[in-house]
Each structure stands twice: as C-alpha cells, then as structure tokens.
Design a protein around this motif. Structure first.
Motif, mmCIF file in Angstrom:
data_model
loop_
_atom_site.group_PDB
_atom_site.id
_atom_site.type_symbol
_atom_site.label_atom_id
_atom_site.label_comp_id
_atom_site.label_asym_id
_atom_site.label_seq_id
_atom_site.Cartn_x
_atom_site.Cartn_y
_atom_site.Cartn_z
ATOM 1 N N ILE A 81 0.841 -1.195 0.000
ATOM 2 C CA ILE A 81 0.000 0.000 0.000
ATOM 3 C C ILE A 81 0.874 1.242 0.000
ATOM 4 N N ALA A 82 1.915 1.243 0.824
ATOM 5 C CA ALA A 82 2.838 2.389 0.860
ATOM 6 C C ALA A 82 3.520 2.579 -0.490
ATOM 7 N N GLN A 83 3.925 1.493 -1.126
ATOM 8 C CA GLN A 83 4.532 1.589 -2.459
ATOM 9 C C GLN A 83 3.577 2.259 -3.438
ATOM 10 N N GLU A 84 2.330 1.840 -3.428
ATOM 11 C CA GLU A 84 1.347 2.410 -4.344
ATOM 12 C C GLU A 84 1.091 3.876 -4.019
ATOM 13 N N ALA A 85 1.061 4.206 -2.740
ATOM 14 C CA ALA A 85 0.874 5.609 -2.356
ATOM 15 C C ALA A 85 2.020 6.461 -2.899
ATOM 16 N N PHE A 86 3.255 5.984 -2.761
ATOM 17 C CA PHE A 86 4.399 6.726 -3.301
ATOM 18 C C PHE A 86 4.303 6.854 -4.818
ATOM 19 N N THR A 87 3.867 5.793 -5.483
ATOM 20 C CA THR A 87 3.700 5.842 -6.934
ATOM 21 C C THR A 87 2.666 6.891 -7.319
ATOM 22 N N ASN A 88 1.544 6.917 -6.604
ATOM 23 C CA ASN A 88 0.504 7.905 -6.895
ATOM 24 C C ASN A 88 0.985 9.329 -6.631
ATOM 25 N N ILE A 89 1.733 9.518 -5.572
ATOM 26 C CA ILE A 89 2.276 10.844 -5.269
ATOM 27 C C ILE A 89 3.169 11.303 -6.413
ATOM 28 N N GLU A 110 -1.650 1.816 12.500
ATOM 29 C CA GLU A 110 -2.023 2.894 11.579
ATOM 30 C C GLU A 110 -0.780 3.414 10.867
ATOM 31 N N LEU A 111 -0.902 3.568 9.564
ATOM 32 C CA LEU A 111 0.119 4.208 8.750
ATOM 33 C C LEU A 111 -0.552 5.365 8.033
ATOM 34 N N ARG A 112 0.026 6.560 8.170
ATOM 35 C CA ARG A 112 -0.473 7.753 7.469
ATOM 36 C C ARG A 112 0.619 8.252 6.540
ATOM 37 N N ILE A 113 0.236 8.497 5.297
ATOM 38 C CA ILE A 113 1.155 9.078 4.317
ATOM 39 C C ILE A 113 0.472 10.335 3.799
ATOM 40 N N ALA A 114 1.100 11.477 4.055
ATOM 41 C CA ALA A 114 0.520 12.764 3.672
ATOM 42 C C ALA A 114 1.488 13.499 2.754
ATOM 43 N N GLY A 132 -5.049 1.919 -8.841
ATOM 44 C CA GLY A 132 -4.140 2.032 -7.703
ATOM 45 C C GLY A 132 -4.892 2.120 -6.392
ATOM 46 N N ILE A 133 -5.917 2.961 -6.356
ATOM 47 C CA ILE A 133 -6.725 3.102 -5.143
ATOM 48 C C ILE A 133 -7.495 1.820 -4.862
ATOM 49 N N LEU A 134 -8.058 1.223 -5.896
ATOM 50 C CA LEU A 134 -8.775 -0.045 -5.709
ATOM 51 C C LEU A 134 -7.845 -1.124 -5.157
ATOM 52 N N GLY A 135 -6.626 -1.168 -5.681
ATOM 53 C CA GLY A 135 -5.645 -2.144 -5.191
ATOM 54 C C GLY A 135 -5.287 -1.917 -3.734
ATOM 55 N N MET A 136 -5.129 -0.647 -3.340
ATOM 56 C CA MET A 136 -4.826 -0.351 -1.938
ATOM 57 C C MET A 136 -5.991 -0.766 -1.045
ATOM 58 N N ARG A 137 -7.215 -0.470 -1.476
ATOM 59 C CA ARG A 137 -8.387 -0.868 -0.681
ATOM 60 C C ARG A 137 -8.471 -2.393 -0.539
ATOM 61 N N GLU A 138 -8.237 -3.085 -1.640
ATOM 62 C CA GLU A 138 -8.295 -4.545 -1.617
ATOM 63 C C GLU A 138 -7.226 -5.125 -0.694
ATOM 64 N N ARG A 139 -6.015 -4.608 -0.758
ATOM 65 C CA ARG A 139 -4.945 -5.094 0.123
ATOM 66 C C ARG A 139 -5.305 -4.861 1.593
ATOM 67 N N THR A 158 -3.968 12.940 2.265
ATOM 68 C CA THR A 158 -3.530 12.048 3.336
ATOM 69 C C THR A 158 -4.202 10.703 3.150
ATOM 70 N N LEU A 159 -3.385 9.669 3.107
ATOM 71 C CA LEU A 159 -3.849 8.287 3.050
ATOM 72 C C LEU A 159 -3.609 7.694 4.433
#
Length: 180
Positions: A81-89, A110-114, A132-139, A158-159
């Motif tokens: 999920i963090a990898q995908e968040a960085f990719t989206n950023i 809890e992990l927050r990425i802002a 990407g968002i769907l994949g994060m939700r599924e994970r 913020t995710l």
C-alpha cells in the motif's frame, strides 16, 4: 562460423543475466528481504529513502512503534500500500514533501502518508477505474483493515491505513522501530 556463434552465445548469456537481475529487482520491490529481516518500520523507512533518492521529493518518517503485532501477510499488505501511495504521489500529486507516520495502539496499527501536493477530488477517489486506489483498498481489506483518503484541493492528500492487530503479547518480529 565460430565468431558469429560465439557472439550469439554472448548475447544470449547477457540477455539471461539481464533477465535474472530484473526478476531479482522486481521480487525485492514486491517483498524486500528487509521486511523479513528487520520488520515493517525499517522496510518502510528504506522505501521512503529510496523514493526520496529517486524523485527528489523530501520524505520524512515518524514511527512511534516499538514492536508491531502485524502478521507477515499484513506487513506485506502495508508495504505494498505504501509503495502504491508513493507511486501515486509521484504520478499525480505534484508534491514537494511527504510525511509518513506509523503508530500502533492496543487494537490497531495505523500508517499515514501525507503529501503537500495538488490534492485529489472525491470523484477521483471513488472512480472504479482508479486501479491504484482499488488495489490499496483490496490489500487493506484482505489484511482485515481499511484505508481512508482525505484531500483538500491545493493542500495535499492524506492516506491512512488502519489494520487491526492481535490482542496478545507483541510477537518478536525483529521490528524495533522508534521515532525517527
């Protein structure tokens, strides 16, 4: 002709070597050995450092976790999920700074990425073609948790990843994270 045959063999060997390196790199990115060796804190800190080095986007980590009770599968889900968040950023946010905060209570990890980027609209978050968002939700769902995405136009996104943790004593995961 021996020279032509020799050249062809050298090219094939080089191609095989390149393929092996690519498979090792991809495998490491999907589940880096540091995740098993040192734990989620160090793996995420490594990921943040790699992201900053590759993109020039300043990345800060604050991990208020002494030891995590996440399972191996949950740690993998959080890492991906963090990898995908960085990719989206990188692809969409136009951010110059990212903060990553990790906490764990008696009941929840809890992990927050802002980021300080341009933000994301509610329609973009809800778009079923946002893979990407769907994949994060599924994970997160498969790990027994959920994600929240909050954004303000022009002020960033913020995710938050929330994963329930075992109610027993912390397991020795090799994860001795602290505020960094």
């Amino acid at each position: 002709d021996r020279a032509a045959l020799r050249n062809r063999i050298v090219r094939m060997a080089n191609s095989a070597e390149t393929s092996i390196r690519a498979v090792k790199r991809i495998s490491s990115e999907l589940r880096p050995p540091i995740l098993d060796d040192l734990g989620i804190c160090e793996a995420l800190e490594w990921q943040a450092h790699e992201f900053q080095a590759r993109t020039g986007i300043r990345t800060r980590c604050e991990f208020a976790v002494v030891s995590t009770r996440l399972s191996r599968d949950q740690m993998t889900a959080v890492f991906r999920i963090a990898q995908e968040a960085f990719t989206n950023i990188l692809r969409h946010a136009r951010a110059t700074h990212v903060d990553m905060v990790m906490r764990e209570s008696c009941a929840e990890f809890e992990l927050r990425i802002a980021d300080n980027g341009q933000g994301i609209t509610h329609a973009q978050v809800a778009n079923p073609s946002s893979l990407g968002i769907l994949g994060m939700r599924e994970r997160a769902h498969l790990a027994g948790g959920r994600i929240e995405i909050r954004s303000t136009a022009g002020e960033g996104t913020t995710l938050a990843v929330h994963i329930p943790v075992a109610q027993s004593e912390p397991e020795a995961q090799g994860d001795q994270g602290s505020a960094r």
